[in-house]
Design a protein around this motif. Structure first.
Motif, short mmCIF file in Angstrom:
data_model
loop_
_atom_site.label_atom_id
_atom_site.label_comp_id
_atom_site.label_asym_id
_atom_site.label_seq_id
_atom_site.Cartn_x
_atom_site.Cartn_y
_atom_site.Cartn_z
N VAL A 74 -5.92 -9.21 -24.70
CA VAL A 74 -6.47 -9.84 -23.50
C VAL A 74 -7.98 -9.97 -23.62
CG1 VAL A 74 -6.93 -9.46 -21.03
CG2 VAL A 74 -4.62 -9.20 -21.92
N THR A 75 -8.64 -8.91 -24.07
CA THR A 75 -10.09 -8.93 -24.24
C THR A 75 -10.50 -10.03 -25.22
OG1 THR A 75 -10.21 -6.56 -23.78
CG2 THR A 75 -12.11 -7.55 -24.89
N ALA A 76 -9.80 -10.13 -26.34
CA ALA A 76 -10.11 -11.16 -27.33
C ALA A 76 -9.89 -12.56 -26.76
CB ALA A 76 -9.26 -10.95 -28.58
N GLN A 77 -8.81 -12.73 -25.99
CA GLN A 77 -8.53 -14.05 -25.42
C GLN A 77 -9.57 -14.43 -24.37
OE1 GLN A 77 -4.38 -13.34 -24.33
NE2 GLN A 77 -3.77 -14.91 -25.81
N VAL A 78 -10.01 -13.49 -23.57
CA VAL A 78 -11.06 -13.76 -22.58
C VAL A 78 -12.34 -14.18 -23.29
CG1 VAL A 78 -12.59 -12.67 -20.89
CG2 VAL A 78 -10.12 -12.33 -20.72
N LYS A 79 -12.71 -13.46 -24.33
CA LYS A 79 -13.92 -13.81 -25.08
C LYS A 79 -13.78 -15.17 -25.75
CE LYS A 79 -15.53 -9.10 -25.83
NZ LYS A 79 -15.86 -8.05 -26.79
N ASP A 80 -12.58 -15.50 -26.20
CA ASP A 80 -12.33 -16.81 -26.81
C ASP A 80 -12.49 -17.93 -25.78
OD1 ASP A 80 -11.40 -18.61 -28.94
OD2 ASP A 80 -9.59 -18.79 -27.70
N LEU A 81 -11.98 -17.71 -24.58
CA LEU A 81 -12.13 -18.71 -23.53
C LEU A 81 -13.59 -18.97 -23.21
CD1 LEU A 81 -9.28 -17.60 -21.09
CD2 LEU A 81 -9.43 -19.80 -22.27
N VAL A 82 -14.37 -17.91 -23.15
CA VAL A 82 -15.80 -18.05 -22.88
C VAL A 82 -16.49 -18.77 -24.03
CG1 VAL A 82 -17.96 -16.79 -22.55
CG2 VAL A 82 -15.90 -16.06 -21.36
N ALA A 83 -16.14 -18.40 -25.26
CA ALA A 83 -16.76 -19.04 -26.44
C ALA A 83 -16.46 -20.54 -26.47
CB ALA A 83 -16.26 -18.37 -27.72
N ARG A 84 -15.28 -20.93 -26.00
CA ARG A 84 -14.94 -22.35 -25.96
C ARG A 84 -15.51 -23.04 -24.74
NH1 ARG A 84 -8.80 -22.92 -26.39
NH2 ARG A 84 -8.77 -20.85 -25.50
N GLU A 86 -14.62 -22.64 -21.61
CA GLU A 86 -13.63 -22.93 -20.58
C GLU A 86 -13.87 -22.09 -19.34
OE1 GLU A 86 -9.53 -23.10 -21.72
OE2 GLU A 86 -10.05 -23.70 -23.77
N ASN A 87 -13.71 -22.72 -18.20
CA ASN A 87 -13.82 -22.02 -16.94
C ASN A 87 -12.41 -21.61 -16.52
OD1 ASN A 87 -14.27 -21.00 -14.43
ND2 ASN A 87 -15.27 -22.81 -13.61
N ALA A 88 -12.06 -20.40 -16.81
CA ALA A 88 -10.73 -19.88 -16.51
C ALA A 88 -10.85 -18.76 -15.50
CB ALA A 88 -10.06 -19.41 -17.79
N LYS A 89 -11.58 -19.02 -14.43
CA LYS A 89 -11.84 -17.99 -13.43
C LYS A 89 -10.58 -17.30 -12.91
CE LYS A 89 -14.68 -16.96 -9.40
NZ LYS A 89 -14.13 -15.66 -9.32
N PRO A 90 -9.47 -18.04 -12.66
CA PRO A 90 -8.27 -17.32 -12.21
C PRO A 90 -7.79 -16.27 -13.22
CG PRO A 90 -8.04 -19.66 -11.77
CD PRO A 90 -9.28 -19.48 -12.60
N SER A 91 -7.93 -16.57 -14.50
CA SER A 91 -7.54 -15.60 -15.53
C SER A 91 -8.47 -14.40 -15.50
CB SER A 91 -7.58 -16.25 -16.91
OG SER A 91 -6.66 -17.27 -17.00
N PHE A 92 -9.76 -14.67 -15.41
CA PHE A 92 -10.73 -13.57 -15.38
C PHE A 92 -10.51 -12.70 -14.15
CE2 PHE A 92 -13.62 -16.95 -17.46
CZ PHE A 92 -12.97 -16.82 -18.67
N GLU A 138 -17.99 -10.16 -17.46
CA GLU A 138 -19.01 -10.96 -18.14
C GLU A 138 -18.61 -12.44 -18.15
OE1 GLU A 138 -20.67 -11.48 -22.64
OE2 GLU A 138 -20.30 -9.43 -21.94
N ALA A 139 -17.35 -12.71 -18.38
CA ALA A 139 -16.87 -14.09 -18.41
C ALA A 139 -17.03 -14.75 -17.05
CB ALA A 139 -15.41 -14.14 -18.85
N THR A 140 -16.70 -14.02 -16.00
CA THR A 140 -16.85 -14.57 -14.64
C THR A 140 -18.30 -14.86 -14.36
OG1 THR A 140 -14.91 -13.35 -13.89
CG2 THR A 140 -16.43 -14.11 -12.20
N THR A 141 -19.18 -13.96 -14.73
CA THR A 141 -20.61 -14.15 -14.51
C THR A 141 -21.12 -15.38 -15.25
OG1 THR A 141 -20.88 -11.77 -14.26
CG2 THR A 141 -22.87 -13.04 -14.70
N ARG A 142 -20.69 -15.55 -16.47
CA ARG A 142 -21.12 -16.71 -17.27
C ARG A 142 -20.61 -18.02 -16.70
NH1 ARG A 142 -20.74 -15.39 -23.70
NH2 ARG A 142 -22.34 -13.77 -23.71
N THR A 143 -19.34 -18.05 -16.29
CA THR A 143 -18.79 -19.31 -15.80
C THR A 143 -19.29 -19.67 -14.42
OG1 THR A 143 -16.79 -18.21 -15.00
CG2 THR A 143 -16.69 -19.17 -17.20
#
Length: 146
Positions: A74-84, A86-92, A138-143
């Motif tokens: 899950v951690t790797a996938q979240v980081k991958d979404l951010v790197a690409r 993508e705004n996947a706020k519901p996932s985060f 971190e992903a939520t903050t970035r998006t």
């Protein structure tokens, strides 16, 4: 005690069936996979609880290993979404919400663990859960900041 254990096993099994059936119908995009994996992790936490209550330490270890692998994914996938980008706020949000509950449960067991070995096993799960929570925060903050 035995009836309680049976009830918990049946409930965990029902939860797993429900989660696995919803995961089969889900699209294959990464954001949806993250949510599905977090829901499956909820089932693994239920199994950890059953093993802890039964004081079955080898079984507890196997469930914790399964949980750790799942949360690292899950951690790797979240980081991958951010790197690409993508705004996947519901996932985060799903990761944050679930890991808060996971951490509370795991920390409760950690505090009641009878031996250092059991505490160490639970500490692995706590660490994996915290990593997933931090990555999603971190992903939520970035998006949101975009």
């Amino acid at each position: 005690m035995m009836n309680r254990l049976r009830t918990m096993v049946v409930l965990a099994g029902a939860l797993l069936l429900l989660v696995s059936s919803t995961g089969l119908a889900a699209p294959a995009d990464t954001a949806t996979q993250v949510i599905a994996k977090v829901y499956r992790a909820n089932g693994v936490i239920a199994k950890v609880q059953v093993a802890f209550d039964a004081r079955d330490w080898p079984l507890l270890r196997s469930y914790v290993d399964e949980y750790v692998a799942m949360m690292r994914s899950v951690t790797a996938q979240v980081k991958d979404l951010v790197a690409r980008g993508e705004n996947a706020k519901p996932s985060f949000d799903a990761v944050q919400h679930a890991t808060v509950k996971h951490l509370a449960t795991l920390k409760k067991f950690h505090g009641r663990a009878p031996t250092k070995e059991v505490k160490d096993v639970l500490a692995l799960a706590i660490s994996a859960s915290q990593s997933a929570y931090e990555a999603s925060t971190e992903a939520t903050t970035r998006t949101v900041g975009r």
